[in-house]
Design a protein around this motif. Structure first.
Motif, mmCIF file in Angstrom:
data_model
loop_
_atom_site.group_PDB
_atom_site.id
_atom_site.type_symbol
_atom_site.label_atom_id
_atom_site.label_comp_id
_atom_site.label_asym_id
_atom_site.label_seq_id
_atom_site.Cartn_x
_atom_site.Cartn_y
_atom_site.Cartn_z
ATOM 1 N N ASP A 277 18.754 44.905 70.503
ATOM 2 C CA ASP A 277 17.558 44.157 70.111
ATOM 3 C C ASP A 277 17.703 43.803 68.633
ATOM 4 N N PRO A 278 17.687 42.530 68.289
ATOM 5 C CA PRO A 278 17.903 42.143 66.890
ATOM 6 C C PRO A 278 16.966 42.838 65.905
ATOM 7 N N GLU A 279 15.751 43.180 66.349
ATOM 8 C CA GLU A 279 14.751 43.761 65.438
ATOM 9 C C GLU A 279 14.687 45.285 65.515
ATOM 10 N N ARG A 280 15.585 45.920 66.290
ATOM 11 C CA ARG A 280 15.555 47.395 66.417
ATOM 12 C C ARG A 280 16.909 47.954 65.982
ATOM 13 N N PRO A 281 17.024 48.418 64.733
ATOM 14 C CA PRO A 281 18.307 48.905 64.203
ATOM 15 C C PRO A 281 18.904 50.060 65.001
ATOM 16 N N GLU A 282 18.042 50.869 65.650
ATOM 17 C CA GLU A 282 18.606 51.994 66.393
ATOM 18 C C GLU A 282 19.483 51.523 67.543
ATOM 19 N N THR A 283 19.167 50.354 68.124
ATOM 20 C CA THR A 283 20.014 49.837 69.207
ATOM 21 C C THR A 283 21.354 49.359 68.673
ATOM 22 N N HIS A 284 21.383 48.933 67.410
ATOM 23 C CA HIS A 284 22.644 48.510 66.798
ATOM 24 C C HIS A 284 23.554 49.720 66.638
ATOM 25 N N ALA A 285 22.976 50.841 66.206
ATOM 26 C CA ALA A 285 23.758 52.058 65.981
ATOM 27 C C ALA A 285 24.325 52.609 67.283
ATOM 28 N N VAL A 286 23.547 52.569 68.353
ATOM 29 C CA VAL A 286 24.017 53.078 69.652
ATOM 30 C C VAL A 286 25.206 52.249 70.128
ATOM 31 N N ALA A 287 25.088 50.931 70.048
ATOM 32 C CA ALA A 287 26.187 50.064 70.482
ATOM 33 C C ALA A 287 27.428 50.290 69.633
ATOM 34 N N ALA A 288 27.235 50.450 68.315
ATOM 35 C CA ALA A 288 28.373 50.655 67.420
ATOM 36 C C ALA A 288 29.117 51.938 67.756
ATOM 37 N N ALA A 289 28.390 52.993 68.083
ATOM 38 C CA ALA A 289 29.030 54.266 68.410
ATOM 39 C C ALA A 289 29.872 54.145 69.682
ATOM 40 N N ARG A 290 29.331 53.470 70.699
ATOM 41 C CA ARG A 290 30.089 53.296 71.944
ATOM 42 C C ARG A 290 31.366 52.496 71.702
ATOM 43 N N ILE A 291 31.269 51.441 70.890
ATOM 44 C CA ILE A 291 32.435 50.582 70.656
ATOM 45 C C ILE A 291 33.457 51.278 69.768
ATOM 46 N N ALA A 292 32.996 52.116 68.820
ATOM 47 C CA ALA A 292 33.933 52.862 67.973
ATOM 48 C C ALA A 292 34.834 53.753 68.812
ATOM 49 N N ALA A 293 34.272 54.321 69.863
ATOM 50 C CA ALA A 293 35.077 55.169 70.757
ATOM 51 C C ALA A 293 36.138 54.345 71.469
ATOM 52 N N VAL A 294 35.812 53.114 71.820
ATOM 53 C CA VAL A 294 36.787 52.239 72.473
ATOM 54 C C VAL A 294 37.994 52.023 71.570
ATOM 55 N N PHE A 295 37.751 51.732 70.283
ATOM 56 C CA PHE A 295 38.860 51.454 69.372
ATOM 57 C C PHE A 295 39.612 52.713 68.978
ATOM 58 N N ALA A 296 38.933 53.848 68.965
ATOM 59 C CA ALA A 296 39.637 55.102 68.659
ATOM 60 C C ALA A 296 40.703 55.386 69.702
ATOM 61 N N ALA A 297 40.455 54.983 70.942
ATOM 62 C CA ALA A 297 41.408 55.241 72.024
ATOM 63 C C ALA A 297 42.339 54.057 72.281
ATOM 64 N N LEU A 298 42.175 52.969 71.516
ATOM 65 C CA LEU A 298 42.897 51.738 71.807
ATOM 66 C C LEU A 298 44.372 51.863 71.444
ATOM 67 N N GLU A 299 45.236 51.436 72.343
ATOM 68 C CA GLU A 299 46.660 51.329 72.056
ATOM 69 C C GLU A 299 47.003 49.854 71.861
ATOM 70 N N ARG B 244 25.846 47.300 61.299
ATOM 71 C CA ARG B 244 25.368 46.210 60.446
ATOM 72 C C ARG B 244 25.839 44.864 60.990
ATOM 73 N N ALA B 245 27.131 44.773 61.355
ATOM 74 C CA ALA B 245 27.675 43.518 61.852
ATOM 75 C C ALA B 245 27.051 43.133 63.194
ATOM 76 N N ILE B 246 26.849 44.117 64.073
ATOM 77 C CA ILE B 246 26.229 43.843 65.370
ATOM 78 C C ILE B 246 24.816 43.283 65.173
ATOM 79 N N GLY B 247 24.034 43.902 64.298
ATOM 80 C CA GLY B 247 22.666 43.445 64.052
ATOM 81 C C GLY B 247 22.610 42.057 63.441
ATOM 82 N N TYR B 248 23.506 41.791 62.487
ATOM 83 C CA TYR B 248 23.496 40.484 61.821
ATOM 84 C C TYR B 248 23.807 39.370 62.822
ATOM 85 N N ARG B 249 24.835 39.591 63.655
ATOM 86 C CA ARG B 249 25.184 38.568 64.636
ATOM 87 C C ARG B 249 24.077 38.391 65.675
#
Length: 900
Positions: free
Chosen positions: A72-94, A207-212
């Protein structure tokens, strides 16, 4: 792996394909453009968006899109949740093998590179080329943000900066700067690949997720490129703006600089030094800050450390380095056609451009403009009095180029290394420092200053006139041959004056008609070179001869006679120039109307003879009165409301009484004075006629320009070329349309500002001045040394007499219809275009003027009291004020302020 596949994942920095935003992202696209243009960009390569898409293809991309679905563009907590899930994707990325191999190969290609010299062009692989084509080492990046993991032991290769480049960043109107990560001081292939993966991951910070999300950019359309560049081990670094981010002013380039890498400046960890570099002249104004922290390289990346005490309060750039960076910024602005924000670094005095992006915000939306401002050339005193009467507005480039030709021949040669005149914000100003420098060197300061008061009037604010920075010896080496050339050319001009005046009206009219009838482009160019251009020079020299045919008598006679005759009789006797067979040109437009009304002069002759005189009579883009079919009718109707004959008769009676008083005192003295007056009057009339004929020449020049617009298809774009450029187009050259657009925007920017002060000392920024609600309209002094603004209206006695009346402030002649009979006309400056209003006025008061100004001359002819050159009349007087105007003593007293 094939070369084609490898090159889809990496590209050399200056590769033509790297300019595509979808391939290399905003930062990478910009750097590719800079490198291809030969700007000093550190060598390197791009990891393209194809590499990113290959790395996340399949399950990783599906997980990324799923994670952003509930944002939700106006709810920063949703930005943080999405960022955490995606960070895990890149941590495991080959990283796929093909991408891995391409990055390693491109990195190996950087081994052995060195720093580029400023402006060194890039080779095909993005590294600077030497004369023999061998790459030299590029300056490396200052970069910003935290370092990635250190390189593994034993890894070889150059140190690089690894920086994210998103496909939605660095775009006009959007500011994504700093939203993705960059890593400094990376060395080794393995460390580089980890840094590339971490850059990809930074595309998905909260931050980037929310801005976009707030800007409606879909998650599945976003990709990230990475720029890898050799690292600049910066001695100093910072940012520069080619436009003032607050005001939009383009007069100066703003540079922020600090010691070390650029992170300290970009990250706001230090208060940087500020350098303001004038685009014209290159003058540097600096504010040195105490710089406590600098960012430096370490074995594991970068860190902040205290600045050594010896450097803490020292400027981080020399003035020469600041000027060089400013010139680099202007080059980048010209390349992009937009105001630019540039990050830079300096190593061993060699600059490197790290990135450049259009300025965002209101300042960035303003069109690119040029700087028309000679006040930036140094500490000089400028005034728009005298010739500024005929050039009251912002000039188009074509007009300015023609005025420069006029000035070169109408003035004595005065080249002492600084300009005798110039343009400030597009308006004409004289540089009094030039004359002051010569006067002091020759010991003639009092004499020349007294004469110039007749021409330029009283200087509001009483500013000191600074002299030019030139030694006495060097000045005399310039002056001695110049004086001889001036004397010989003046003798020639005076001798040629009578024959010029005898035929000028006929010749000027014929030239105007031939310009309109010329059928071809090349014919028109030939007409300029053969006839019109030389005639402009001839008419300009005629005005010089008319102004100086009796030495300085035109400037000094009135001053010399005041002790003998008194102020009132001196002013009265120096009127009457409009009587007799050879009238005063400033009055002819008015007196000619009377002759038309009486049937003594036909309408066609009047229009041909006087239709060139107007308010903006030097400005060739402005139609002349004769171009309006109803002009004469309107003039006759306005003239019918006043009795000019009664005014002239009253003044003639006053003049006769003054002569009688003088003859009663001494007939011998009266005869001597009358002889001087007759000679002075003849010279004054010649000067006025010659000036009118110069303006007739400018009418022909206007017709020439209009015809050029018709023949070339440029229309009124011709007014935004100088005369040399216009001739090139007439000769068959391509029209510089981009330059025209920039100049049109510049002209409009300056036209939209209020009229500048009559007196300016030092560097003057018209945009910044206009934005100041407390600005003074009489004087500007960069040093703040002008006398405080006065609450008394006082100026030069322009025409004697005392009258009481109601003020009418008239901003421009277009507002003249509001002036009621008997009201006090108050305005900034007048010229011949204002003459028809004078008979209606009870008195005239101007901000700008002197005893030889238009307002003073015409007021004396009509016997109307005038106070000129007040500086502050339009500031302090308001429509409806009841005042007493004393033209003998040069004062205006408010008797009762306007109601309300």
């Amino acid at each position: 792996m094939s070369t084609d596949v490898t090159h889809s994942f990496t590209l050399p920095l200056a590769d033509p394909g790297a300019a595509a935003l979808t391939t290399t992202g905003g930062k990478g696209s910009s750097l590719a453009r800079l490198a291809a243009a030969g700007l000093p960009v550190p060598g390197g390569f791009h990891v393209t968006t194809d590499a990113y898409r290959a790395a996340v293809a399949g399950a990783p991309q599906r997980e990324i899109v799923a994670a952003t679905r509930d944002v939700d563009p106006e709810r920063p907590e949703t930005h943080a949740v999405a960022a955490a899930r995606i960070a895990a994707v890149f941590a495991a990325l080959e990283i796929p093998g093909a991408v891995d191999e391409a990055v390693r190969a491109a990195y190996r290609g950087l081994h052995g590179a060195a720093a580029p010299a400023p402006g060194t062009p890039a080779t095909a692989d993005g590294t600077p080329a030497m004369a023999d084509g061998a790459p030299t080492a590029p300056a490396a990046s200052a970069g910003s943000a935290a370092p990635a993991a250190p390189a593994a032991a034993g890894d070889a290769g150059p140190f690089v900066a690894v920086r994210s480049s998103a496909t939605a960043e660095d775009l006009p109107g959007m500011s994504f700067a700093g939203q993705q990560d960059s890593f400094l001081n990376i060395r080794g292939e393995d460390a580089l690949l980890r840094a590339v993966r971490d850059c990809w991951a930074s595309l998905w910070t909260a931050r980037a997720i929310g801005y976009r999300a707030r800007h409606g950019i879909p998650a599945d359309e976003v990709a990230l490129a990475v720029v890898v560049q050799l690292l600049v081990d910066a001695d100093a670094a910072g940012i520069l703006f080619t436009v003032d981010p607050m005001t939009g002013s383009r007069d100066r380039v703003l540079i922020n600089a600090a010691w070390g890498l650029g992170e300290a400046v970009v990250g706001g960890h230090v208060t940087p030094d500020t350098f303001l570099v004038a685009r014209v002249g290159g003058a540097v104004e600096r504010t040195v800050s105490t710089k406590d922290v600098r960012t430096v390289r370490t074995a594991g990346g970068t860190r902040d450390e205290p600045v050594p005490a010896a450097l803490r309060d020292s400027p981080s750039l020399t003035d020469e380095q600041a000027a060089g960076l400013a010139a680099l910024g202007v080059r980048i602005e010209e390349l992009y056609g937009a105001p630019m924000d540039v990050e830079w670094a300096l190593h061993d005095g060699v600059p490197a451009v790290l990135q450049a992006r259009p300025v965002t915000g209101a300042a960035g939306q303003a069109p690119v403009t040029e700087v028309w401002n000679d006040s930036l050339l140094g500490d000089f005193l400028w005034t728009n009095a005298n010739l500024g009467e005929a050039l009251p507005s912002v000039m188009t480039p074509l007009t300015w180029s023609l005025v420069q030709i006029f000035m070169r021949h109408a003035m004595a040669e005065t080249d002492i290394g600084v300009p005798a005149y110039g343009t400030i914000g597009g308006r004409f100003y004289m540089n009094l420092s030039t004359t002051e420098t010569v006067a002091r060197a020759l010991g003639m300061q009092k004499t020349i200053d007294a004469a110039y008061r007749e021409v330029f009037g009283r200087l509001p604010g009483q500013p000191e006139i600074p002299v030019a920075p030139i030694g006495r010896g060097a000045l005399f080496r310039r002056l001695l041959p110049m004086v001889w050339r001036n004397l010989t050319s003046l003798v020639r001009d005076v001798r040629a004056l009578p024959s010029f005046l005898a035929t000028a009206e006929e010749r000027g009219t014929a030239l105007r008609r031939r310009a309109a009838e010329t059928a071809g482009r090349q014919e028109l160019a030939a007409f300029w070179r053969r006839e019109l251009g030389p005639y402009l020079v001839e008419s300009s020299r005629a005005l010089r001869g008319a102004s100086r045919q009796d030495g300085t008598a035109l400037l000094t006679l009135r001053r010399d006679l005041r002790p003998l005759l008194g102020d009132v009789d001196t002013e009265t006797l120096t009127s009457g120039l409009s009587t007799g067979t050879r009238g005063l040109a400033s009055m002819d437009t008015l007196l000619g109307l009377r002759r038309v009304a009486l049937g003594e002069l036909d309408a066609e002759t009047y229009v041909s003879r006087y239709g060139h005189r107007c308010v903006d009579e030097f400005e060739v883009s402005v139609p002349r009165p004769a171009e309006y079919p109803d002009w004469l009718g309107r003039q006759l109707a306005a003239a019918a409301e006043t009795d000019v004959d009664a005014l002239l008769a009253r003044q003639e009676e006053a003049r006769a009484a003054a002569w009688a008083r003088l003859e009663q005192r001494s007939a011998r003295t009266a005869a001597s004075v009358r002889k001087k007056f007759d000679r002075w009057a003849r010279n004054a009339r010649d000067r006025e006629i010659a000036r009118s004929e110069v303006i007739r020449t400018f009418w022909a020049l206007r017709v020439f320009a209009v015809r050029a617009g018709e023949l070339t298809g440029l229309g009124d774009d011709v007014f935004f070329l100088d005369v040399g450029e216009l001739l090139q187009v007439l000769d068959g050259g391509a029209p510089p349309r981009e330059r025209v657009a920039v100049r049109r925007a510049t002209y409009q920017q300056y036209r939209d500002l209020p009229a500048y002060p009559a007196v300016i000392r030092g560097s003057f920024d018209p945009v910044r001045w206009a934005a100041d609600p407390a600005r003074r309209t009489d004087v500007f002094d960069e040093h703040g040394e002008a006398a405080p603004a006065s609450d008394v209206v006082r100026g030069f006695p322009g025409a004697a007499g005392v009258v009481e009346g109601v003020v009418r402030v008239v901003p421009s002649v277009d507002d003249g219809a509001a002036l009621q009979p008997g009201e006090i006309l108050v305005t900034t400056v007048t010229n011949v275009g204002w003459t028809p209003l004078f008979p209606r006025a009870g008195a005239v008061v101007t901000d700008v003027g002197a005893p030889l100004s238009h307002a003073a001359i015409v007021a004396r002819e009509l016997g109307i009291p005038a106070v000129v050159g007040c500086g502050n009349a339009t500031m302090l007087l308001h429509t409806g004020d009841r005042v007493r105007v004393d033209g003998e003593h040069g004062t205006v007293e408010v008797l009762a302020p306007a109601a309300g």
